[in-house]
Design an enzyme around this catalytic site. Structure first.
Site, PDB file in Angstrom:
ATOM      1  N   THR A 187       0.812  -1.206  -0.200  1.00 40.11           N
ATOM      2  CA  THR A 187      -0.084   0.006  -0.050  1.00 40.11           C
ATOM      3  C   THR A 187       1.004   1.252   0.003  1.00 40.11           C
ATOM      4  O   THR A 187       1.954   1.622   0.516  1.00 40.11           O
ATOM      5  CB  THR A 187      -1.050   0.038   1.354  1.00 40.11           C
ATOM      6  OG1 THR A 187      -2.077  -0.945   1.188  1.00 40.11           O
ATOM      7  CG2 THR A 187      -1.503   1.373   1.449  1.00 40.11           C
ATOM      8  N   ARG A 215     -15.052  -5.443   2.419  1.00 40.41           N
ATOM      9  CA  ARG A 215     -14.055  -5.119   3.630  1.00 40.41           C
ATOM     10  C   ARG A 215     -13.399  -3.737   3.513  1.00 40.41           C
ATOM     11  O   ARG A 215     -13.207  -3.498   2.343  1.00 40.41           O
ATOM     12  CB  ARG A 215     -13.186  -6.307   3.545  1.00 40.41           C
ATOM     13  CG  ARG A 215     -11.973  -6.099   4.868  1.00 40.41           C
ATOM     14  CD  ARG A 215     -10.755  -5.505   4.031  1.00 40.41           C
ATOM     15  NE  ARG A 215      -9.550  -5.392   5.183  1.00 40.41           N
ATOM     16  CZ  ARG A 215      -8.561  -4.777   4.921  1.00 40.41           C
ATOM     17  NH1 ARG A 215      -8.414  -4.026   3.845  1.00 40.41           N
ATOM     18  NH2 ARG A 215      -7.579  -4.816   5.919  1.00 40.41           N
ATOM     19  N   GLY A 239       0.302  -2.264   6.152  1.00 39.20           N
ATOM     20  CA  GLY A 239       0.310  -3.592   6.820  1.00 39.20           C
ATOM     21  C   GLY A 239      -1.138  -3.971   7.183  1.00 39.20           C
ATOM     22  O   GLY A 239      -1.901  -3.475   6.563  1.00 39.20           O
TER      23      GLY A 239
HETATM   24  C1  SD4 Z   1      -5.029  -2.584   4.139  1.00 45.49           C
HETATM   25  N1  SD4 Z   1      -3.382  -1.460   5.031  1.00 45.49           N
HETATM   26  O1  SD4 Z   1      -6.154  -2.563   3.285  1.00 45.49           O
HETATM   27  C2  SD4 Z   1      -3.802  -2.060   3.920  1.00 45.49           C
HETATM   28  C3  SD4 Z   1      -3.079  -3.051   3.379  1.00 45.49           C
HETATM   29  C4  SD4 Z   1      -1.476  -2.722   3.413  1.00 45.49           C
HETATM   30  O2  SD4 Z   1       0.486  -3.634   3.367  1.00 45.49           O
HETATM   31  O3  SD4 Z   1      -1.145  -1.514   3.714  1.00 45.49           O
HETATM   32  N2  SD4 Z   1      -0.916  -3.831   3.129  1.00 45.49           N
HETATM   33  O4  SD4 Z   1      -5.338  -2.998   5.378  1.00 45.49           O
END
Ligand code: SD4
Length: 332
Positions: A187, A215, A239
């Site tokens: 992300t 979601r 994350g």
């Molecule tokens: C999420 N924080 O949709 C995002 C995904 C992400 O590293 O950052 N992944 O939960």
């Protein structure tokens, strides 16, 4: 009575200097942009074109996020993102200015630039978040084109996943690659400060692959994946978003900075909060924070090894830094 600032502005306007963007070292002075992950280098460079020409932090982070949404092709951001459990690619994005203006879209489908739709939500509606069909309807009304985004590669990966269909958010693989390495991505969270000292931030993501349909992650939740306050600084997260939402994490990082912590200390303390709340889950989930204070100081911290972030200002355009992490340093 005219105060000193109004007086100076009035004087500058009369002299015709405020209206003109001043390009060059002077205007670039305090400008800076930071982004999550190795592909943040590319996003920063897109943002830097705006900042270095005297543009605003808000325009800069939008430009950087747009670059990730359309130019970068990876499974976690924008058009090349992996779909949800039902094979639908749904995108989350947010944008926030340091004066409190903010907008976001969640579970948006078939629109190439969610971050720009988020900005329209901020600027053209009395609302902050639009979701799903409503977000798409608004985007189309605003002139964004509807287009099918799921790539053949993402569809293939989804079909592979369907063979087991086991969904378990996990820590991210350790990043060993360099900028542009196609196996390293996640992300995008961006934070910027412009020449006037104004802050802004943006997030854009396809969220967790194979998530339940509907979601919503942390990235479009103001205060979870992104928070910006000109009085203090800005923070963003990457994350497993559920942990950021549980802890109002980006807001927490900014509030810790308000209480006097440095950006790195604030990120570390927020990670500690995540661990205290769910010690067992924290062993396998990745959570990463990146912060920029109003003076331009940058800090980051992650639960596990592997989180890198990109820093760009007048002295460096493609710097990549490793963040400290709780578990790798044994400080959990
Ligand atoms: C999420 N924080 O949709 C995002 C995904 C992400 O590293 O950052 N992944 O939960």
């Amino acid at each position: 009575m005219t105060d000193r600032r109004q007086f100076l502005q009035a004087g500058a306007l009369a002299a015709g200097v405020m209206a003109l963007p001043r390009v060059g070292a002077q205007v670039q002075g305090r400008a800076k942009v930071v982004s999550t992950w190795d592909f943040g280098v590319g996003a920063n460079q897109a943002a830097w074109k705006v900042l270095s020409a005297g543009g605003t932090a808000l325009d800069a982070v939008e430009a950087g996020a747009r670059w990730a949404e359309s130019e970068l092709c990876n499974p976690t951001v924008g058009r090349c993102g992996n779909p949800d459990r039902d094979g639908v690619l749904s995108l989350d994005a947010s944008i926030m200015a340091g004066d409190g203006r903010c907008g976001s879209v969640a579970a948006l489908t078939d629109i190439l630039h969610p971050v720009s739709v988020a900005r329209r939500v901020m600027e053209q509606t009395p609302h902050v978040i639009l979701v799903g069909q409503g977000a798409q309807q608004f985007a189309v009304q605003q002139g964004f084109e509807r287009q099918k985004l799921l790539t053949p590669e993402a569809e293939k990966a989804w079909r592979e996943w369907l063979k087991t269909a086991q969904y378990a958010p996990q820590i991210n693989a350790e990043r060993r690659g360099r900028p542009g390495d196609s196996s390293n991505h996640d992300t995008l969270g961006m934070l910027a400060i412009d020449a006037s000292g104004a802050l802004a931030g943006a997030c854009t993501t396809s969220g967790m692959a194979w998530k339940l349909h509907g979601r919503v992650g942390d990235s479009p939740i103001i205060g979870a994946g992104l928070y910006v306050d000109n009085e203090v600084g800005a923070a963003t997260a990457s994350g497993v978003g559920e942990e950021m939402i549980r802890n109002a994490a980006a807001f927490l990082v900014v509030e810790l900075m308000r209480q006097g912590r440095s950006p790195a200390q604030a990120c570390r303390e927020a990670i500690a909060r995540v661990v205290r709340k769910r010690p067992e889950a924290s062993k396998t989930l990745q959570v990463c924070f990146l912060a920029l204070d109003r003076h331009g100081e940058v800090g980051a911290y992650a639960l596990h090894r592997g989180f890198v972030y990109a820093v760009c200002d007048k002295d460096r355009q493609d710097e990549l830094r490793d963040s400290a992490s709780v578990y790798s340093s044994g400080q959990a």
